[in-house]
Motif scaffolding. Structure first.
Motif, short mmCIF file in Angstrom:
data_model
loop_
_atom_site.label_atom_id
_atom_site.label_comp_id
_atom_site.label_asym_id
_atom_site.label_seq_id
_atom_site.Cartn_x
_atom_site.Cartn_y
_atom_site.Cartn_z
N ASP A 130 6.13 10.02 6.53
CA ASP A 130 7.82 9.99 6.76
C ASP A 130 8.05 8.68 6.75
OD1 ASP A 130 6.46 9.07 9.19
OD2 ASP A 130 7.14 10.89 10.35
N VAL A 131 9.45 8.41 7.36
CA VAL A 131 9.87 7.15 7.45
C VAL A 131 9.12 6.25 8.35
CG1 VAL A 131 11.82 5.97 8.25
CG2 VAL A 131 12.11 8.12 6.82
N HIS A 132 8.80 6.68 9.58
CA HIS A 132 7.87 5.98 10.38
C HIS A 132 6.48 5.47 9.89
CE1 HIS A 132 11.10 6.94 13.47
NE2 HIS A 132 10.82 8.56 13.15
N CYS A 133 5.93 6.47 9.47
CA CYS A 133 4.45 5.88 8.95
C CYS A 133 4.75 5.06 7.67
CB CYS A 133 3.56 7.28 8.51
SG CYS A 133 3.23 8.28 10.16
N GLY A 134 5.52 5.31 6.83
CA GLY A 134 5.77 4.44 5.71
C GLY A 134 6.26 3.25 6.03
N ASN A 135 7.10 3.02 7.02
CA ASN A 135 7.65 1.56 7.32
C ASN A 135 6.35 0.77 8.05
OD1 ASN A 135 10.06 2.20 6.58
ND2 ASN A 135 11.07 2.50 8.44
N VAL A 136 5.57 1.54 8.96
CA VAL A 136 4.46 0.82 9.46
C VAL A 136 3.39 0.41 8.56
CG1 VAL A 136 2.78 1.01 11.41
CG2 VAL A 136 5.04 1.80 11.80
N ALA A 137 3.06 1.38 7.68
CA ALA A 137 2.02 1.13 6.48
C ALA A 137 2.41 0.12 5.74
CB ALA A 137 1.85 2.45 5.81
N ARG A 138 3.78 -0.26 5.46
CA ARG A 138 4.12 -1.23 4.68
C ARG A 138 3.99 -2.55 5.30
NH1 ARG A 138 7.78 2.93 3.64
NH2 ARG A 138 7.32 3.69 1.35
#
Length: 254
Positions: free
Chosen positions: A200-208
């Motif tokens: 999701d948005v949260h996981c994607g942003n942190v992963a980046r």
């Protein structure tokens, strides 16, 4: 950050968030109301289906669905008929309405009566390195009954480059046994090694930010990229890092 340092950092965050306290603020609390395998599956699948938008609203509407089903989801599904549909007439969660819910219950009944249940539908199409093909085939089975085409939007298809966040979350709940009382681990026919992170948005942003993911869109290609990165950190239980990525994004504003 070196790979060993990153792994230690994320493992520490998993320990912080992968514990029973997580249940209190997460939609997974809905299937945790039950002990029967089929009740857990159906409750988990339905609440995962509506898991977008405000988390409090998701949880409230998840409880509402269970109440409408007499808090016996498997019994309600197996005995569902048109004359029971009236009791669901007022349900709505964002774009998921009572017509969608009625079809979902009919389809679940079909799956348990004619396809040996939800676990079988997913496990028979699981591939050695991925559950994403199983999600694609599940969608075909799920919509084999007559239905309005608009209802199909509620089940994502990885073969159309979707990250299928909600189904991957549901699969994490069913397959992964975390020994911490959060994920259920009741599906023994599927290996947790082939699970994919609910992107999701949260996981994607942190992963980046952690350089686990380069692709900017949260789509199927990004999910495949994240799969590779997380499986390098833990090939046996890669989606445990969902707790770390989500916790860092939602609770720590990383």
């Amino acid at each position: 950050m070196k790979k060993s340092e990153l792994k230690s950092f994320l493992d520490e965050k998993v320990d912080i968030y992968n514990n029973p306290n997580f249940i209190e603020t997460d939609p997974i609390q809905i299937p945790h109301l039950f002990t029967l395998k089929e009740d857990i599956e159906i409750a988990g699948f339905l609440v995962a289906t509506i898991a977008w938008g405000n988390r409090k609203s998701i949880i409230n509407n998840g409880h509402r669905i269970m109440e409408m089903m007499g808090n016996s989801p498997y019994d309600f599904v197996m005995n569902f008929s048109e004359d029971r549909a009236a009791s669901l007439s007022n349900f709505v969660h964002r774009t998921f309405n009572n017509d969608d819910l009625i079809y979902f219950l009919k389809s679940l009944q079909n799956i348990y009566k004619n396809h040996v249940g939800l676990e079988n539908v997913f496990s028979k199409n699981a591939e050695i390195h991925s559950l994403q093909p199983a999600i694609h085939h599940f969608k075909k089975t799920f919509f084999e009954l007559p239905h309005p085409s608009r209802i199909q939007k509620h089940i994502s298809d990885p073969f159309k480059n979707s990250a299928a966040k909600r189904i991957n979350m549901f699969l994490r709940w069913m397959v992964r046994n975390d020994n911490a009382g959060v994920d259920f681990g009741i599906w023994k026919s599927i290996s947790p090694a082939i699970l994919s992170c609910p992107l999701d948005v949260h996981c994607g942003n942190v992963a980046r930010k952690l350089k686990l993911l380069k692709r900017k869109q949260n789509d199927g290609k990004a999910l495949a990229e994240l799969d590779i990165a997380l499986r390098k950190l833990d090939p046996n239980d890669p989606v445990k890092y969902d707790f770390a990525l989500f916790g860092l994004g939602v609770f720590e504003r990383f």
